[in-house]
Write an enzyme that holds these catalytic residues in place. Sequence first.
Site, PDB file in Angstrom:
ATOM      1  N   GLU A  27     -17.792   7.440   5.793  1.00  0.00           N
ATOM      2  CA  GLU A  27     -16.997   7.660   4.585  1.00  0.00           C
ATOM      3  C   GLU A  27     -16.625   6.347   3.900  1.00  0.00           C
ATOM      4  O   GLU A  27     -16.610   6.265   2.675  1.00  0.00           O
ATOM      5  CB  GLU A  27     -15.732   8.464   4.910  1.00  0.00           C
ATOM      6  CG  GLU A  27     -16.008   9.901   5.336  1.00  0.00           C
ATOM      7  CD  GLU A  27     -16.753  10.694   4.265  1.00  0.00           C
ATOM      8  OE1 GLU A  27     -16.732  10.299   3.081  1.00  0.00           O
ATOM      9  OE2 GLU A  27     -17.366  11.712   4.628  1.00  0.00           O
ATOM     10  N   TYR A  34      -8.936  10.612  -0.568  1.00  0.00           N
ATOM     11  CA  TYR A  34     -10.248  11.226  -0.345  1.00  0.00           C
ATOM     12  C   TYR A  34     -10.696  11.069   1.105  1.00  0.00           C
ATOM     13  O   TYR A  34     -11.073  12.037   1.775  1.00  0.00           O
ATOM     14  CB  TYR A  34     -11.320  10.626  -1.268  1.00  0.00           C
ATOM     15  CG  TYR A  34     -12.680  10.917  -0.703  1.00  0.00           C
ATOM     16  CD1 TYR A  34     -13.229  12.185  -0.843  1.00  0.00           C
ATOM     17  CD2 TYR A  34     -13.364   9.973   0.071  1.00  0.00           C
ATOM     18  CE1 TYR A  34     -14.443  12.509  -0.262  1.00  0.00           C
ATOM     19  CE2 TYR A  34     -14.574  10.287   0.658  1.00  0.00           C
ATOM     20  CZ  TYR A  34     -15.107  11.546   0.492  1.00  0.00           C
ATOM     21  OH  TYR A  34     -16.284  11.872   1.096  1.00  0.00           O
ATOM     22  N   ASP A  62     -13.894  13.767  -4.275  1.00  0.00           N
ATOM     23  CA  ASP A  62     -14.577  12.564  -4.741  1.00  0.00           C
ATOM     24  C   ASP A  62     -15.121  12.814  -6.152  1.00  0.00           C
ATOM     25  O   ASP A  62     -14.796  13.823  -6.772  1.00  0.00           O
ATOM     26  CB  ASP A  62     -15.708  12.195  -3.776  1.00  0.00           C
ATOM     27  CG  ASP A  62     -16.870  13.154  -3.909  1.00  0.00           C
ATOM     28  OD1 ASP A  62     -16.653  14.298  -4.345  1.00  0.00           O
ATOM     29  OD2 ASP A  62     -18.005  12.758  -3.593  1.00  0.00           O
TER      30      ASP A  62
END
Length: 359
Positions: free
Chosen positions: A33, A116, A134
């Site tokens: 991520e 996020y 996102d």
Amino acid sequence: MEFVQPLLEWYDRNKRELPWRGEKDPYRIWVSEIMLQQTRVEAVKDYYGRWMSRFPSLPDLAAAPEEEVLRYWQGLGYYSRARNLWQGVREVAASYGGKVPDSEAAVRALPGIGEYTAGAILSIAYDRPVPAVDGNVVRVYSRLFCLAGESETALKRKIAALVAGHLPQERPGDYNQALMDLGATLCIPGKPRCDECPVRDFCRSFARGTQQEFPPKKKKSTVKTVELVAAVIERHGAFLLQRRPAQGLLAGMWEFPTVEIETGGDAAAVESAVGTRTGQQVRLGPKLMDLVHIFSHRRWEIAVHHSTMTVPGDLPPEPETRWVNRKEFPQLVFAGPHRKIAKTVAAQELPDGAVRGKL
DNA sequence: AACTCGGGGAT
DNA sequence: ATCCCAGAGTT
């Protein structure tokens, strides 16, 4: 919501096969991520693979020196991501016994993990129903509901609330990822491929033919051009390198001595500036190359010159300055375009005893 | 809310 | 050229 099930079924049939997909180790999800922040999947794949072969588990990364961590990040950009990830991992090792926490507050408090990324880690690794909004999800939802929003942050907040209400308790991570895959493969910027979309029948902008209007365009930032001169100073096979400031652009990375110049600045002024910066008396030699390097909000135009010292002096304490043999280049983290300069000069192998830089 | 922070691929 | 990418942190 009625489109949740069709979307999940589409995901089951059409999801992208990615190196981190199916992964459950929260550390590995975390790394993926962070790498993916503002970075395309294709660009991340190789870095992720190299990273995992070197730092396969959280303790491996926690035990590594920062320099090496940055080497594995070199070229990916946004280098504070690597530093924050490393710091966060060390924090988890020290304060959580090496286990990534599963509460929103604790994860959110780790450096480099924002709204996020917290949602992504919690939903994918821990099956917790937290939205992960996102750019893809903003695009998908703004089109589904014709959402414009007063500001980008307001729009994102609104969408997060909607997603939170739609997340299936059984597979929240898959729902978040389904939205992202849809946004990345079909509901793309520009001209979306609505003919293949599994949730077309629920899409309000499709019904009105207004997909192009969503999401609202963000205002473009201005790009400032900066002209620079970089000096390649070689002596006895070693090159003079300097470390950039610890804060700001390309923080702490190594570069050939570089000065900013006014348009059309004369050589004497440049030599003087390089001399001040390096503590040497320098004469600019022949130009090695012109480089243009474009950042999001800046444009560097660099004239790279072979240069010679007329009078060798002491190296300055600031900025940190070192003579570096080309064989040591792979150990260093070079600042953006300076990687290319290093690669070029390192390739110019000379036989022993040969002298470079004679005019 | 606006800036900073990288680099690259698609159009 | 312009857009924008599995954004976060600082001002």
